[in-house]
Design an enzyme around this catalytic site. Structure first.
Site, short mmCIF file in Angstrom:
data_model
loop_
_atom_site.label_atom_id
_atom_site.label_comp_id
_atom_site.label_asym_id
_atom_site.label_seq_id
_atom_site.Cartn_x
_atom_site.Cartn_y
_atom_site.Cartn_z
N GLU B 155 0.85 -1.18 0.00
CA GLU B 155 0.00 0.00 0.00
C GLU B 155 0.90 1.24 0.00
O GLU B 155 1.80 1.35 0.83
CB GLU B 155 -0.85 -0.04 1.27
CG GLU B 155 -1.79 1.11 1.45
CD GLU B 155 -2.45 1.07 2.83
OE1 GLU B 155 -1.92 0.42 3.75
OE2 GLU B 155 -3.49 1.70 2.97
N HIS B 157 1.15 4.89 0.84
CA HIS B 157 0.38 5.65 1.82
C HIS B 157 1.19 6.85 2.27
O HIS B 157 2.42 6.80 2.28
CB HIS B 157 0.12 4.68 3.00
CG HIS B 157 -0.86 5.13 4.02
ND1 HIS B 157 -0.54 6.05 4.98
CD2 HIS B 157 -2.15 4.77 4.25
CE1 HIS B 157 -1.60 6.24 5.76
NE2 HIS B 157 -2.59 5.48 5.34
N ASP B 187 -3.06 4.52 -1.96
CA ASP B 187 -3.93 5.11 -0.95
C ASP B 187 -4.01 6.61 -1.25
O ASP B 187 -2.97 7.27 -1.38
CB ASP B 187 -3.34 4.85 0.44
CG ASP B 187 -4.25 5.36 1.54
OD1 ASP B 187 -4.88 4.52 2.21
OD2 ASP B 187 -4.32 6.60 1.75
N HIS B 224 -7.04 2.46 -2.27
CA HIS B 224 -7.71 2.82 -1.02
C HIS B 224 -8.23 4.23 -1.20
O HIS B 224 -7.45 5.18 -1.28
CB HIS B 224 -6.72 2.78 0.14
CG HIS B 224 -6.66 1.45 0.81
ND1 HIS B 224 -5.67 1.10 1.67
CD2 HIS B 224 -7.49 0.38 0.74
CE1 HIS B 224 -5.88 -0.13 2.10
NE2 HIS B 224 -6.97 -0.60 1.54
N GLU B 260 -11.83 4.01 2.66
CA GLU B 260 -11.16 3.68 3.91
C GLU B 260 -11.17 4.90 4.80
O GLU B 260 -10.51 5.89 4.52
CB GLU B 260 -9.73 3.22 3.63
CG GLU B 260 -9.17 2.44 4.79
CD GLU B 260 -7.66 2.27 4.71
OE1 GLU B 260 -7.20 1.14 4.85
OE2 GLU B 260 -6.96 3.27 4.52
#
Lengths: 146, 290
Positions: B155, B157, B187, B224, B260
């Site tokens: 991910e 992020h 994300d 995400h 999310e």
């Protein structure tokens, strides 16, 4: 399951062969994901100011009992966040009838967080940085023994 | 099982959003029904949280899993899991041990019908750099992932930037191995431009422009759909959603946007994340026109 980490259900003296040999309480994870036992850093339990160290406390997870030493090595047994664990403490005569002030500390390691976070985390102390998602290290509750 | 045959970006929800309520106000079926209410079809679960008796659920649990997916028209999009290299506190797992850890999750993800995994890498620095042997670990499990038709995604992020060395190394790895079993989950926190007053900002973080995602799109398996604040006009004020979703649609990106929500307020007793998620889905539905 209650939101409090220390659950009111499960707090009682333990009787073996007609004699009270100790007491138990249940705790849930203050964290949303399950952890393997070796990720847990168990701390101390204080009952009305009396100290029980991690080596005096047995954790019961999924019906099996583990010492602190067992837990350190066990990277296969998973503690699910929806399943409270039982803490079992040997103490002849158990706890007296009436209210008891409980305080228990523990925390866990998380490989996806910077290692610095783990170095800082001490289960016997309040967390250095509080993050709601991980919850607190120390948990307190006042509960009754009948 | 339900198949969402729409092309383009599709709506879904990560059950992580419910982490303040799961096990209390909501069980698995409640989350599924909530997502059904939103007209979303994709889900991400967290293996260690949402699977009873993880990593060895009973057959009865798995049967019920598929029954619930059918009942609520849901597609198991992404299986969230962790490579806990520091599962032992005195040393890191060896490559072989970490691969064994990972293979157990690959098999379980496959058993539950997933095709994508959010493979959370163990990190060694404050800037979230993965362990040095991450390539060896992934390479060791690629044959199994390929055989099971699974794609593992780290991910990306906040505070990571899409143009960073870390992302470049992931993409180089995909090119070198030629695998389809390793990709990226982006994300949307990497696009974050707004903050509430006094809110924590990752030091050194530079946000990406929406168009920075374009060169990565061939390697993005899912996203995400991180959001922070959807106002009463159903607009996200801290992430440029319109631009991002238009780019995804115009470039023919085909995948799921998994909502999310990780705002700390979701852990306050009485907070209803379903309301927060519905706001986000009204916003995405308007932009996507579905």
């Amino acid at each position: 399951m209650e939101r409090e980490v220390i659950q009111s259900v499960g707090f009682r003296n333990i009787k073996e062969n007609g004699e009270i040999v100790g007491f138990q309480l249940k705790i849930r994870q203050p964290y949303y994901r399950g952890v393997f036992l070796s990720q847990i850093k168990p701390g101390n339990l204080m009952v009305d100011g009396e100290l029980f160290t991690k080596d005096q406390i047995i954790w019961k997870v999924n019906g099996e009992e583990y010492t602190a030493e067992d837990m350190r090595k066990d990277r296969y047994t998973h503690w699910h966040p929806m399943e409270p664990a039982t803490l079992i403490i040997k103490k002849a005569g158990g706890l007296s009838q009436g209210y008891h002030d409980l305080e228990y500390g523990f925390c866990s390691t998380h490989s996806y967080m910077p290692p610095m976070m783990e170095d800082l985390s001490d289960p016997t102390k309040e967390e250095v940085i509080y993050m709601p998602e991980f919850g607190h290290n120390l948990h307190r509750r006042r509960l009754l023994i009948v | 099982m339900y198949q969402d045959t729409r092309k383009g970006p599709k709506r879904g929800v990560s059950l992580y959003s419910y982490s303040g309520e799961f096990g209390f106000e909501k069980n698995l079926e409640d989350c599924f029904e909530d997502i059904y209410d939103m007209g979303a079809h994709g889900i991400e679960i967290l293996a260690n949280t949402h699977i009873e008796n993880y990593p060895y659920p009973t057959d009865a649990w798995v049967d019920n899993w598929f029954r619930l997916l059918d009942k609520y028209d849901l597609v198991p999009v992404e299986y969230g899991h962790w490579v806990d290299s520091r599962v032992l506190q005195d040393r890191y797992l060896t490559t072989e041990e970490a691969a064994e850890f990972l293979e157990r999750d690959l098999r379980l993800a496959h058993r539950l019908g997933f095709r994508i995994l959010r493979t959370k890498m163990p990190v060694i620095t404050d800037t979230l750099e993965p362990v040095e042997n991450w390539k060896d670990i992934i390479r060791a499990v690629l044959p199994l992932a390929e055989r099971l038709g699974l794609t593992m995604c780290p991910e990306i992020h906040i505070p990571t930037n899409l143009n960073s060395k870390m992302v470049r190394e992931y993409v180089d790895f995909i090119k070198e191995t030629g695998t389809t079993s390793f990709a990226l989950n982006i994300d949307f926190s990497v696009f974050r431009t707004g903050y509430a007053e006094g809110e924590f900002r990752s030091p050194g973080f530079v946000e990406n422009k929406p168009e920075d995602i374009i060169p990565l799109l061939p390697y993005v398996a899912c996203c995400h759909a991180k959001f922070f604040h959807v106002n009463d006009e159903f607009e996200e004020t801290m992430v440029p959603y319109k631009e991002i979703l238009h780019i995804l649609a115009e470039h023919g990106w085909n995948g799921y946007l998994l909502s999310e929500y990780e705002g700390a307020d979701k852990y306050e007793p009485g907070y209803c994340v379903g309301d927060t998620l519905r706001r986000h889905h009204i916003m995405m539905k308007r932009i996507l026109g579905d």
